[in-house]
Design a protein around this motif. Structure first.
Motif, PDB file in Angstrom:
ATOM      1  N   ASN A  39       1.530  -7.684   8.868  1.00 55.37           N
ATOM      2  CA  ASN A  39       2.886  -8.158   8.389  1.00 55.37           C
ATOM      3  C   ASN A  39       3.440  -7.256   7.015  1.00 55.37           C
ATOM      4  O   ASN A  39       4.200  -8.207   6.465  1.00 55.37           O
ATOM      5  CB  ASN A  39       3.174  -9.702   8.488  1.00 55.37           C
ATOM      6  CG  ASN A  39       2.838 -10.322   9.835  1.00 55.37           C
ATOM      7  OD1 ASN A  39       3.368  -9.903  10.790  1.00 55.37           O
ATOM      8  ND2 ASN A  39       2.013 -11.239   9.889  1.00 55.37           N
ATOM      9  N   SER A  40       2.891  -6.470   6.448  1.00 55.84           N
ATOM     10  CA  SER A  40       3.174  -5.997   5.420  1.00 55.84           C
ATOM     11  C   SER A  40       4.487  -5.039   5.528  1.00 55.84           C
ATOM     12  O   SER A  40       4.732  -4.591   6.294  1.00 55.84           O
ATOM     13  CB  SER A  40       2.109  -5.025   4.754  1.00 55.84           C
ATOM     14  OG  SER A  40       1.865  -3.919   5.356  1.00 55.84           O
ATOM     15  N   ASP A  41       5.199  -5.279   4.428  1.00 61.76           N
ATOM     16  CA  ASP A  41       6.670  -4.764   4.442  1.00 61.76           C
ATOM     17  C   ASP A  41       6.766  -3.497   3.266  1.00 61.76           C
ATOM     18  O   ASP A  41       6.081  -3.746   2.501  1.00 61.76           O
ATOM     19  CB  ASP A  41       7.964  -5.802   4.103  1.00 61.76           C
ATOM     20  CG  ASP A  41       8.005  -6.788   5.319  1.00 61.76           C
ATOM     21  OD1 ASP A  41       7.605  -6.493   6.262  1.00 61.76           O
ATOM     22  OD2 ASP A  41       8.181  -7.950   4.791  1.00 61.76           O
ATOM     23  N   GLY A  42       7.768  -2.664   3.521  1.00 59.70           N
ATOM     24  CA  GLY A  42       7.905  -1.751   2.516  1.00 59.70           C
ATOM     25  C   GLY A  42       7.180  -0.150   2.849  1.00 59.70           C
ATOM     26  O   GLY A  42       6.181  -0.288   3.594  1.00 59.70           O
ATOM     27  N   ALA A  43       7.674   0.776   2.036  1.00 59.02           N
ATOM     28  CA  ALA A  43       7.131   1.959   2.068  1.00 59.02           C
ATOM     29  C   ALA A  43       5.702   2.067   1.588  1.00 59.02           C
ATOM     30  O   ALA A  43       5.363   1.130   0.731  1.00 59.02           O
ATOM     31  CB  ALA A  43       8.083   2.919   1.388  1.00 59.02           C
ATOM     32  N   LYS A  44       5.141   2.865   1.938  1.00 53.75           N
ATOM     33  CA  LYS A  44       3.772   3.067   1.629  1.00 53.75           C
ATOM     34  C   LYS A  44       3.383   4.618   1.413  1.00 53.75           C
ATOM     35  O   LYS A  44       3.740   5.470   2.264  1.00 53.75           O
ATOM     36  CB  LYS A  44       2.479   2.470   2.735  1.00 53.75           C
ATOM     37  CG  LYS A  44       2.859   1.103   3.092  1.00 53.75           C
ATOM     38  CD  LYS A  44       2.499   0.703   4.395  1.00 53.75           C
ATOM     39  CE  LYS A  44       2.862  -0.714   4.609  1.00 53.75           C
ATOM     40  NZ  LYS A  44       4.186  -0.967   5.080  1.00 53.75           N
ATOM     41  N   THR A  45       2.978   4.954   0.010  1.00 53.01           N
ATOM     42  CA  THR A  45       2.609   6.140  -0.197  1.00 53.01           C
ATOM     43  C   THR A  45       1.327   6.454  -0.896  1.00 53.01           C
ATOM     44  O   THR A  45       0.557   5.343  -1.387  1.00 53.01           O
ATOM     45  CB  THR A  45       3.693   6.705  -1.291  1.00 53.01           C
ATOM     46  OG1 THR A  45       3.418   6.007  -2.463  1.00 53.01           O
ATOM     47  CG2 THR A  45       4.945   6.446  -0.796  1.00 53.01           C
ATOM     48  N   GLY A  46       0.824   7.462  -0.996  1.00 49.07           N
ATOM     49  CA  GLY A  46      -0.404   7.827  -1.455  1.00 49.07           C
ATOM     50  C   GLY A  46      -1.501   8.540  -0.364  1.00 49.07           C
ATOM     51  O   GLY A  46      -1.520   8.029   0.777  1.00 49.07           O
ATOM     52  N   THR A  47      -1.967   9.723  -0.658  1.00 53.37           N
ATOM     53  CA  THR A  47      -2.871  10.428   0.067  1.00 53.37           C
ATOM     54  C   THR A  47      -4.429   9.676   0.410  1.00 53.37           C
ATOM     55  O   THR A  47      -4.770   8.802  -0.480  1.00 53.37           O
ATOM     56  CB  THR A  47      -3.225  11.933  -0.350  1.00 53.37           C
ATOM     57  OG1 THR A  47      -3.876  11.570  -1.671  1.00 53.37           O
ATOM     58  CG2 THR A  47      -2.000  12.673  -0.890  1.00 53.37           C
ATOM     59  N   ILE A  48      -4.953   9.831   1.490  1.00 47.74           N
ATOM     60  CA  ILE A  48      -6.185   9.158   1.510  1.00 47.74           C
ATOM     61  C   ILE A  48      -7.164  10.214   1.997  1.00 47.74           C
ATOM     62  O   ILE A  48      -7.179  10.983   2.781  1.00 47.74           O
ATOM     63  CB  ILE A  48      -6.192   8.304   2.940  1.00 47.74           C
ATOM     64  CG1 ILE A  48      -5.127   7.142   2.599  1.00 47.74           C
ATOM     65  CG2 ILE A  48      -7.279   7.736   3.374  1.00 47.74           C
ATOM     66  CD1 ILE A  48      -4.727   6.245   3.954  1.00 47.74           C
ATOM     67  N   THR A  49      -8.271  10.429   1.237  1.00 46.58           N
ATOM     68  CA  THR A  49      -9.452  11.234   1.280  1.00 46.58           C
ATOM     69  C   THR A  49     -10.714  10.532   1.410  1.00 46.58           C
ATOM     70  O   THR A  49     -11.182   9.940   0.483  1.00 46.58           O
ATOM     71  CB  THR A  49      -9.411  12.368   0.271  1.00 46.58           C
ATOM     72  OG1 THR A  49      -8.130  12.685   0.147  1.00 46.58           O
ATOM     73  CG2 THR A  49     -10.352  13.456   0.515  1.00 46.58           C
ATOM     74  N   LEU A  50     -11.479  10.928   2.442  1.00 43.57           N
ATOM     75  CA  LEU A  50     -12.833  10.252   2.756  1.00 43.57           C
ATOM     76  C   LEU A  50     -13.695  11.410   2.722  1.00 43.57           C
ATOM     77  O   LEU A  50     -13.775  12.513   3.555  1.00 43.57           O
ATOM     78  CB  LEU A  50     -12.879   9.464   4.117  1.00 43.57           C
ATOM     79  CG  LEU A  50     -12.097   8.360   4.098  1.00 43.57           C
ATOM     80  CD1 LEU A  50     -12.375   7.795   5.557  1.00 43.57           C
ATOM     81  CD2 LEU A  50     -11.844   7.466   3.080  1.00 43.57           C
ATOM     82  N   ASP A  51     -14.668  11.250   1.771  1.00 44.21           N
ATOM     83  CA  ASP A  51     -15.962  12.308   2.018  1.00 44.21           C
ATOM     84  C   ASP A  51     -17.356  11.341   2.159  1.00 44.21           C
ATOM     85  O   ASP A  51     -17.715  10.554   1.300  1.00 44.21           O
ATOM     86  CB  ASP A  51     -16.190  13.040   0.745  1.00 44.21           C
ATOM     87  CG  ASP A  51     -15.215  14.159   0.642  1.00 44.21           C
ATOM     88  OD1 ASP A  51     -15.009  15.153   1.119  1.00 44.21           O
ATOM     89  OD2 ASP A  51     -14.015  13.881  -0.063  1.00 44.21           O
TER      90      ASP A  51
END
Length: 194
Positions: A39-51
């Motif tokens: 139920n989260s609202d609003g834009a979401k930004t940011g890269t995701i990197t997993l090593d």
């Protein structure tokens, strides 16, 4: 709720196991590497990197409760808002596997990508999975997906390149399967049911 932003970078010397939870009568338990949640609202930004440097690799398991989920990506059940951010997963040790298991709970899901069940808004961004020796995407009580979107999503275009680079030509294979209940699909691609 407003915009959620910021890059997420995880560098681990072992394996990564991300799982939803729950039990009979307990619904909506989730594990999320990304911005948002149910139920989260609003834009979401940011890269995701997993090593991950562990010998097993990365496992994303939806869980056993109803509507339980595990996800690497921005979103969650009934989340709203546009997302256009890349996701990169690097598996850096021998014998590394990547597995998406929907979980046995009704409506559960496992996803590498932005979106989620009944998520709305445009979803895009390049997804890279590097150095996997094996790849398994298995629906069960709900769906398993390598890509953006999800079940019953609406309200925006969904797209972006999905690039899987094997560790070697001796990669043991790719398995994609659906489950035995409604909407229990397995998918490498953007979109989903609905």
């Amino acid at each position: 709720d407003g915009t959620k932003d910021g890059n997420i970078d995880l560098n681990v010397t072992g394996d990564i196991l991300l799982s939803g939870g729950g039990a009979a009568g307990q619904s909506g338990a989730f594990g999320l590497i990304g911005h948002g949640g149910t139920n989260s609202d609003g834009a979401k930004t940011g890269t995701i990197t997993l090593d991950a440097d562990g010998a097993t690799g990365l496992t994303i398991d939806g869980g056993v409760g109803p509507d339980a989920y595990a996800q690497v990506g921005h979103g969650g059940i009934r989340s709203t808002g546009a997302v256009d951010q890349p996701i990169t997963v690097n598996l850096n040790a021998a014998g590394r596997a990547f597995a998406l298991n929907a979980g046995s709970g009704g409506g559960s899901y496992a996803q590498l990508g932005h979106g989620g069940t009944e998520a709305t808004g445009a979803k895009s961004g390049r997804i890279e999975l590097n150095n996997a020796d094996s790849l398994s995407v298995a629906g069960d009580g709900g769906y398993a997906q390598l890509g953006h979107g999800g079940a019953n999503g609406a309200g925006g275009n969904v797209g972006g390149d999905i690039v899987v680079t094997p560790a070697s030509m001796n990669t043991s294979g790719i398995s994609v399967s659906g489950g035995s209940t409604d909407n229990a699909y397995g998918l490498i691609g953007n979109g989903g049911i609905g």
